[in-house]
Design a protein around this motif. Structure first.
Motif, mmCIF file in Angstrom:
data_model
loop_
_atom_site.group_PDB
_atom_site.id
_atom_site.type_symbol
_atom_site.label_atom_id
_atom_site.label_comp_id
_atom_site.label_asym_id
_atom_site.label_seq_id
_atom_site.Cartn_x
_atom_site.Cartn_y
_atom_site.Cartn_z
ATOM 1 N N LEU A 16 0.203 -0.380 2.752
ATOM 2 C CA LEU A 16 1.479 0.282 2.457
ATOM 3 C C LEU A 16 1.346 1.789 2.628
ATOM 4 O O LEU A 16 0.257 2.349 2.468
ATOM 5 N N GLN A 17 2.454 2.426 2.939
ATOM 6 C CA GLN A 17 2.466 3.882 3.040
ATOM 7 C C GLN A 17 2.155 4.470 1.660
ATOM 8 O O GLN A 17 2.711 4.024 0.650
ATOM 9 N N PRO A 18 1.256 5.457 1.591
ATOM 10 C CA PRO A 18 0.860 6.001 0.283
ATOM 11 C C PRO A 18 2.019 6.470 -0.584
ATOM 12 O O PRO A 18 2.069 6.154 -1.766
ATOM 13 N N ASN A 19 2.959 7.221 -0.007
ATOM 14 C CA ASN A 19 4.071 7.739 -0.821
ATOM 15 C C ASN A 19 4.919 6.608 -1.388
ATOM 16 O O ASN A 19 5.345 6.658 -2.548
ATOM 17 N N PHE A 20 5.161 5.585 -0.593
ATOM 18 C CA PHE A 20 5.940 4.439 -1.065
ATOM 19 C C PHE A 20 5.209 3.709 -2.182
ATOM 20 O O PHE A 20 5.769 3.436 -3.245
ATOM 21 N N PHE A 21 3.923 3.423 -1.959
ATOM 22 C CA PHE A 21 3.161 2.653 -2.932
ATOM 23 C C PHE A 21 2.965 3.411 -4.242
ATOM 24 O O PHE A 21 3.137 2.853 -5.324
ATOM 25 N N TYR A 22 2.636 4.688 -4.154
ATOM 26 C CA TYR A 22 2.373 5.447 -5.372
ATOM 27 C C TYR A 22 3.642 5.680 -6.192
ATOM 28 O O TYR A 22 3.575 5.832 -7.408
ATOM 29 N N ASP A 23 4.795 5.681 -5.523
ATOM 30 C CA ASP A 23 6.054 5.734 -6.277
ATOM 31 C C ASP A 23 6.258 4.447 -7.074
ATOM 32 O O ASP A 23 6.782 4.473 -8.184
ATOM 33 N N LYS A 24 5.843 3.321 -6.506
ATOM 34 C CA LYS A 24 6.012 2.026 -7.176
ATOM 35 C C LYS A 24 5.069 1.863 -8.362
ATOM 36 O O LYS A 24 5.401 1.204 -9.345
ATOM 37 N N ILE A 25 3.868 2.464 -8.293
ATOM 38 C CA ILE A 25 2.919 2.299 -9.399
ATOM 39 C C ILE A 25 3.031 3.399 -10.449
ATOM 40 O O ILE A 25 2.332 3.357 -11.456
ATOM 41 N N GLU A 26 3.919 4.365 -10.218
ATOM 42 C CA GLU A 26 4.029 5.502 -11.138
ATOM 43 C C GLU A 26 4.201 5.099 -12.615
ATOM 44 O O GLU A 26 3.560 5.691 -13.478
ATOM 45 N N PRO A 27 5.019 4.089 -12.953
ATOM 46 C CA PRO A 27 5.163 3.744 -14.375
ATOM 47 C C PRO A 27 3.861 3.266 -15.028
ATOM 48 O O PRO A 27 3.702 3.404 -16.236
#
Length: 143
Positions: free
Chosen positions: A58-69
């Motif tokens: 996955l694209q880093p920015n997309f994935f890290y937004d999803k795991i932020e919580p």
């Protein structure tokens, strides 16, 4: 009850599905993923495999937004896996690899307060005096 929770977590992580079909449900997968990384060795291995798959594909920015919580808990779990490892532990090697793939993002949790436990020193333990500049006395140890 714990056994049912472990089975649920294992099902969440092992159901065969294309990653592209899983994308809308990725935020819902994060809580079972964190629970897996805090579970038994088999759950840890499965969680690490799933996490590494997501990081690799996955694209880093997309994935890290999803795991932020759950980012702090996720990174803490990875560090805990390293801390509780033995010399030939494959889970620790994988956790180390995943932390490396996270790059600087794994160090953002260092800004969060760490979960530390105070261990009262033995009377025979070695001690270190700490002096700070412009301070006339050493830092005293905690009781």
């Amino acid at each position: 009850k714990q056994q049912m929770k472990d089975i649920f977590i294992e099902l969440c992580l092992t159901v065969p599905v294309r990653l592209s079909n899983l994308l809308p449900y990725l935020p819902a997968l994060m809580d079972p993923l964190v629970s897996a990384l805090n579970g038994s060795n088999t759950l840890i291995a499965q969680g690490l495999r799933t996490l590494e798959l997501c990081i690799d594909n996955l694209q880093p920015n997309f994935f890290y937004d999803k795991i932020e919580p759950v980012r702090a808990e996720l990174i803490q779990s990875l560090w805990q896996t390293l801390q509780n490892s033995s010399e030939n532990d494959n889970n620790a090697k994988t956790a180390f690899r995943v932390l490396g793939k996270c790059g600087a993002r794994n160090r953002k949790t260092l800004q969060d307060a760490p979960k530390l436990e105070y261990v009262h020193p033995d009377a025979t333990a070695a001690s270190v005096l700490v002096w700070f500049p412009n301070c006339n006395y050493p830092v005293k140890s905690l009781p």
